[in-house]
Design a protein around this motif. Sequence first.
Motif, PDB file in Angstrom:
ATOM      1  N   UNK A  98     -30.299  -6.434 -53.787  1.00 20.86           N
ATOM      2  CA  UNK A  98     -30.082  -7.496 -54.764  1.00 20.86           C
ATOM      3  C   UNK A  98     -28.590  -7.802 -54.898  1.00 20.86           C
ATOM      4  N   UNK A  99     -27.785  -6.754 -55.037  1.00 20.14           N
ATOM      5  CA  UNK A  99     -26.332  -6.932 -55.167  1.00 20.14           C
ATOM      6  C   UNK A  99     -25.767  -7.564 -53.903  1.00 20.14           C
ATOM      7  N   UNK A 100     -26.238  -7.133 -52.738  1.00 20.82           N
ATOM      8  CA  UNK A 100     -25.775  -7.715 -51.475  1.00 20.82           C
ATOM      9  C   UNK A 100     -26.126  -9.192 -51.407  1.00 20.82           C
ATOM     10  N   UNK A 101     -27.320  -9.536 -51.883  1.00 14.42           N
ATOM     11  CA  UNK A 101     -27.722 -10.938 -51.904  1.00 14.42           C
ATOM     12  C   UNK A 101     -26.805 -11.774 -52.771  1.00 14.42           C
ATOM     13  N   UNK A 102     -26.401 -11.244 -53.901  1.00 15.01           N
ATOM     14  CA  UNK A 102     -25.473 -11.978 -54.770  1.00 15.01           C
ATOM     15  C   UNK A 102     -24.131 -12.145 -54.096  1.00 15.01           C
ATOM     16  N   UNK A 103     -23.663 -11.119 -53.398  1.00 18.78           N
ATOM     17  CA  UNK A 103     -22.377 -11.207 -52.713  1.00 18.78           C
ATOM     18  C   UNK A 103     -22.422 -12.253 -51.608  1.00 18.78           C
ATOM     19  N   UNK A 104     -23.573 -12.394 -50.951  1.00 21.99           N
ATOM     20  CA  UNK A 104     -23.718 -13.389 -49.906  1.00 21.99           C
ATOM     21  C   UNK A 104     -23.769 -14.791 -50.493  1.00 21.99           C
ATOM     22  N   UNK A 105     -24.351 -14.961 -51.666  1.00 19.89           N
ATOM     23  CA  UNK A 105     -24.470 -16.281 -52.281  1.00 19.89           C
ATOM     24  C   UNK A 105     -23.128 -16.872 -52.667  1.00 19.89           C
ATOM     25  N   UNK A 106     -22.183 -16.059 -53.067  1.00 19.04           N
ATOM     26  CA  UNK A 106     -20.907 -16.571 -53.559  1.00 19.04           C
ATOM     27  C   UNK A 106     -20.204 -17.449 -52.525  1.00 19.04           C
ATOM     28  N   UNK A 107     -20.033 -16.991 -51.252  1.00 19.66           N
ATOM     29  CA  UNK A 107     -19.370 -17.870 -50.296  1.00 19.66           C
ATOM     30  C   UNK A 107     -20.192 -19.115 -49.965  1.00 19.66           C
ATOM     31  N   UNK A 108     -21.504 -19.041 -50.074  1.00 26.72           N
ATOM     32  CA  UNK A 108     -22.343 -20.183 -49.760  1.00 26.72           C
ATOM     33  C   UNK A 108     -22.056 -21.326 -50.725  1.00 26.72           C
ATOM     34  N   UNK A 109     -21.699 -21.015 -51.945  1.00 25.65           N
ATOM     35  CA  UNK A 109     -21.467 -22.037 -52.946  1.00 25.65           C
ATOM     36  C   UNK A 109     -20.168 -22.795 -52.713  1.00 25.65           C
ATOM     37  N   UNK A 110     -19.233 -22.208 -51.972  1.00 20.22           N
ATOM     38  CA  UNK A 110     -18.010 -22.917 -51.616  1.00 20.22           C
ATOM     39  C   UNK A 110     -18.316 -23.799 -50.410  1.00 20.22           C
ATOM     40  N   UNK A 111     -17.666 -24.951 -50.343  1.00 20.72           N
ATOM     41  CA  UNK A 111     -17.885 -25.861 -49.222  1.00 20.72           C
ATOM     42  C   UNK A 111     -16.764 -25.698 -48.219  1.00 20.72           C
ATOM     43  N   UNK A 112     -17.138 -25.649 -46.946  1.00 20.55           N
ATOM     44  CA  UNK A 112     -16.163 -25.620 -45.852  1.00 20.55           C
ATOM     45  C   UNK A 112     -16.069 -27.036 -45.305  1.00 20.55           C
ATOM     46  N   UNK A 113     -14.947 -27.691 -45.565  1.00 23.26           N
ATOM     47  CA  UNK A 113     -14.728 -29.063 -45.105  1.00 23.26           C
ATOM     48  C   UNK A 113     -14.047 -29.006 -43.744  1.00 23.26           C
ATOM     49  N   UNK A 114     -14.768 -29.364 -42.698  1.00 24.75           N
ATOM     50  CA  UNK A 114     -14.218 -29.339 -41.344  1.00 24.75           C
ATOM     51  C   UNK A 114     -13.503 -30.662 -41.100  1.00 24.75           C
ATOM     52  N   UNK A 115     -12.191 -30.583 -40.964  1.00 26.33           N
ATOM     53  CA  UNK A 115     -11.372 -31.793 -40.807  1.00 26.33           C
ATOM     54  C   UNK A 115     -11.819 -32.564 -39.570  1.00 26.33           C
ATOM     55  N   UNK A 116     -12.132 -33.846 -39.782  1.00 27.76           N
ATOM     56  CA  UNK A 116     -12.566 -34.703 -38.686  1.00 27.76           C
ATOM     57  C   UNK A 116     -14.012 -34.503 -38.291  1.00 27.76           C
ATOM     58  N   UNK A 117     -14.725 -33.646 -39.015  1.00 29.43           N
ATOM     59  CA  UNK A 117     -16.140 -33.353 -38.720  1.00 29.43           C
ATOM     60  C   UNK A 117     -16.294 -32.986 -37.246  1.00 29.43           C
ATOM     61  N   UNK A 118     -17.189 -33.661 -36.527  1.00 37.00           N
ATOM     62  CA  UNK A 118     -17.444 -33.283 -35.131  1.00 37.00           C
ATOM     63  C   UNK A 118     -16.337 -33.715 -34.173  1.00 37.00           C
ATOM     64  N   UNK A 119     -15.371 -34.488 -34.648  1.00 35.86           N
ATOM     65  CA  UNK A 119     -14.252 -34.913 -33.789  1.00 35.86           C
ATOM     66  C   UNK A 119     -13.074 -33.944 -33.869  1.00 35.86           C
ATOM     67  N   UNK A 120     -13.061 -33.102 -34.894  1.00 38.50           N
ATOM     68  CA  UNK A 120     -12.026 -32.072 -35.002  1.00 38.50           C
ATOM     69  C   UNK A 120     -10.646 -32.606 -35.330  1.00 38.50           C
ATOM     70  N   UNK A 121      -9.660 -31.783 -35.029  1.00 40.42           N
ATOM     71  CA  UNK A 121      -8.245 -32.055 -35.315  1.00 40.42           C
ATOM     72  C   UNK A 121      -7.617 -32.559 -34.023  1.00 40.42           C
ATOM     73  N   UNK A 122      -7.524 -33.888 -33.875  1.00 39.40           N
ATOM     74  CA  UNK A 122      -7.049 -34.525 -32.653  1.00 39.40           C
ATOM     75  C   UNK A 122      -6.284 -35.796 -32.999  1.00 39.40           C
ATOM     76  N   UNK A 123      -5.436 -36.272 -32.094  1.00 37.26           N
ATOM     77  CA  UNK A 123      -4.716 -37.531 -32.341  1.00 37.26           C
ATOM     78  C   UNK A 123      -5.666 -38.723 -32.390  1.00 37.26           C
TER      79      UNK A 123
END
Length: 172
Positions: free
Chosen positions: A16-41
């Motif tokens: 149960x405690x491990x499940x809570x620890x896993x949930x915390x990062x899930x609630x943060x959003x990872x914004x990938x710059x440029x989405x599928x195009x990435x970091x490019x000129x």
Amino acid sequence: MWKSCNSTHLILFLLFISGLAVLTPILATDHIVGANRGWNPGINYTLWANNQTFYVGDLISFRYPKNQYNVFEVNQTGYDNCTLDSAVGNWSSGKDFIPLNQSKRYYFICGNGQCYNGMKVSVVVHPLPSPPKAAPSAHNSSSDSAVLVVPRQGFRALAVSLAMLCFGFGWV
């Protein structure tokens, strides 16, 4: 009385405690710059950033060929002029995950000259929204159900409280 509790209860509690620890990062959003195009000129990162909502605790991540580009956090002057004089951080792994820990405007540029070709992005990070308030009840009764609202960063505190409760009652 607690003699019936055994290692199975401890294992369930730890899961149960491990499940809570896993949930915390899930609630943060990872914004990938440029989405599928990435970091490019040649990509309009202003348009990309305007279609995102950033909150304190989220991540911004940059994906690019490791030895070709990099990322520098700078102030507005560095961003506007594509200079590194004000750099407060730099990354070059090709998969950079940068925590957005403050409510403010962040400025990122590529430091190898590609900033002039559009490799720069500015994002506004908002404070976490307040948890929703319970609607006023038409009646006040002791039989009303209580609702537990756990904010994004409250899971660890909940887990610690439950652990103290468990160990305090001698379940283990």
